[in-house]
Enzyme design. Structure first.
Site, PDB file in Angstrom:
ATOM      1  N   PRO A  79       0.733  -1.337   0.038  1.00 59.53           N
ATOM      2  CA  PRO A  79       0.045   0.104  -0.075  1.00 59.53           C
ATOM      3  C   PRO A  79       0.773   1.455   0.029  1.00 59.53           C
ATOM      4  O   PRO A  79       1.234   1.859   0.960  1.00 59.53           O
ATOM      5  CB  PRO A  79      -0.852   0.033   1.704  1.00 59.53           C
ATOM      6  N   GLU A  80       1.139   1.631  -1.113  1.00 62.80           N
ATOM      7  CA  GLU A  80       1.371   3.227  -1.178  1.00 62.80           C
ATOM      8  C   GLU A  80       0.228   3.744  -2.055  1.00 62.80           C
ATOM      9  O   GLU A  80      -0.648   3.022  -2.557  1.00 62.80           O
ATOM     10  CB  GLU A  80       2.753   3.164  -1.954  1.00 62.80           C
ATOM     11  N   LYS A  87      -2.713   7.896   1.234  1.00 57.33           N
ATOM     12  CA  LYS A  87      -2.684   6.377   1.361  1.00 57.33           C
ATOM     13  C   LYS A  87      -4.178   6.274   2.019  1.00 57.33           C
ATOM     14  O   LYS A  87      -4.334   4.945   2.535  1.00 57.33           O
ATOM     15  CB  LYS A  87      -1.617   5.886   2.301  1.00 57.33           C
ATOM     16  N   ARG A 111       0.073  -7.623   9.505  1.00 59.02           N
ATOM     17  CA  ARG A 111       0.869  -6.954  10.776  1.00 59.02           C
ATOM     18  C   ARG A 111      -0.081  -5.844  11.572  1.00 59.02           C
ATOM     19  O   ARG A 111       0.756  -5.166  12.654  1.00 59.02           O
ATOM     20  CB  ARG A 111       2.196  -6.347  10.206  1.00 59.02           C
ATOM     21  N   ARG A 129      14.667   4.717   6.637  1.00 59.54           N
ATOM     22  CA  ARG A 129      14.096   3.692   5.664  1.00 59.54           C
ATOM     23  C   ARG A 129      15.276   3.098   4.854  1.00 59.54           C
ATOM     24  O   ARG A 129      16.052   3.884   4.526  1.00 59.54           O
ATOM     25  CB  ARG A 129      12.833   4.205   5.027  1.00 59.54           C
TER      26      ARG A 129
END
Length: 249
Positions: free
Chosen positions: A2-3, A59, A112, A239
């Site tokens: 998901p971006e 998003k 998650r 990141r």
DNA sequence: TTCCATGTTCCGCA
DNA sequence: TTGCGGAACATGGA
């Protein structure tokens, strides 16, 4: 996955598989996905309702119903949707399932649990309250606007593009791709970019948000597909970052 | 067993 | 005030 481009696809997926169908039974399989919403309120508010419209900002997805609460979906890192008719197809990690009147189902799954499926009153307020920036695919978002946003920043360009408060929707992969295509090093200071570079980043970021194939190999030591340089792995903006040590300066 | 992960948020430090 | 590093969240897969 998901971006912004994936969330855009999820929006279309909901339009195709859920809009106009009456929810006979909303099921909460794992309350931890609900954010501040309580399970009982979630079920009570959505039972008997129909989804009427989908809206995306960055998003975030907002699914309107024929009454007040709006369903807010965020996919975290592992959120996904699955529509199916055969109940045995329910995904292993489904957290929320909508049973529709026509016998079909829509599941929101998330391994998650970084995602959220909750009820909110007003998406406009949500966007303001969370300081979400402009959406890259907003046709009214101009280069002039982007320059104005950039002018007040001095930090690393990667961190800036990742920040949802500046531009909402880009994540780690698409930011790497944007910088790869524009030849800008992820740690370059935003304040030291030329006018042309800013324009190129703006154009590329919007093109990338429409989901082209990604070109940066996410593997240290790979040959750069563009210039034959070497792909480096580093950490930027907290990141894992891949960039070409040769053509990204 | 260890490391890694496409996101967000919060804390501490410079 | 701005920006960033690091940790936390929770969990499966390589």
């Amino acid at each position: 996955m998901p971006e912004l481009p994936e969330v855009e696809e999820y929006g279309r997926y909901i339009a195709r598989h859920a809009l106009g169908r009456r929810i006979v039974r909303p099921r909460v399989l794992d309350e931890r996905i609900l954010g501040a919403t309580r399970a009982a309120a979630f079920v009570r508010s959505l039972r008997g309702r129909s989804f009427t419209r989908v809206r995306r900002h960055g998003k975030h997805l907002f699914v309107y119903t024929d009454r007040k609460p709006v369903l807010h979906l965020h996919f975290g890192m592992t959120g996904d949707l699955a529509a199916y008719r055969d109940a045995s197809k329910q995904p292993r990690f489904a957290k929320i399932v909508f049973d529709f009147e026509d016998g079909s189902h829509l599941a929101f799954e998330d391994v998650r649990l970084f995602g959220v499926a909750e009820l909110i009153d007003d998406p406009d307020h949500f966007i303001i309250d969370h300081s979400l920036g402009r959406d890259p695919l907003d046709p009214a978002f101009t280069l002039k606007d982007f320059r104005a946003l950039m002018s007040r920043r001095t930090g690393a360009i990667k961190a800036l593009l990742m920040s949802q408060e500046v531009v909402a929707g880009l994540g780690n992969l698409y930011v790497d791709e944007t910088l790869f295509q524009t030849g800008v090093h992820p740690r370059r200071s935003s304040a030291k970019l030329s006018g042309e570079e800013i324009a190129a980043i703006f154009r590329t970021m919007r093109a990338v948000a429409r989901k082209p194939r990604l070109h940066v190999p996410r593997e240290e030591g790979s040959p750069c597909p563009r210039c034959g340089g070497v792909i480096r792995r580093a950490v930027a903006a907290g990141r894992t970052t891949y960039y070409c040590a040769n053509h990204q300066r």
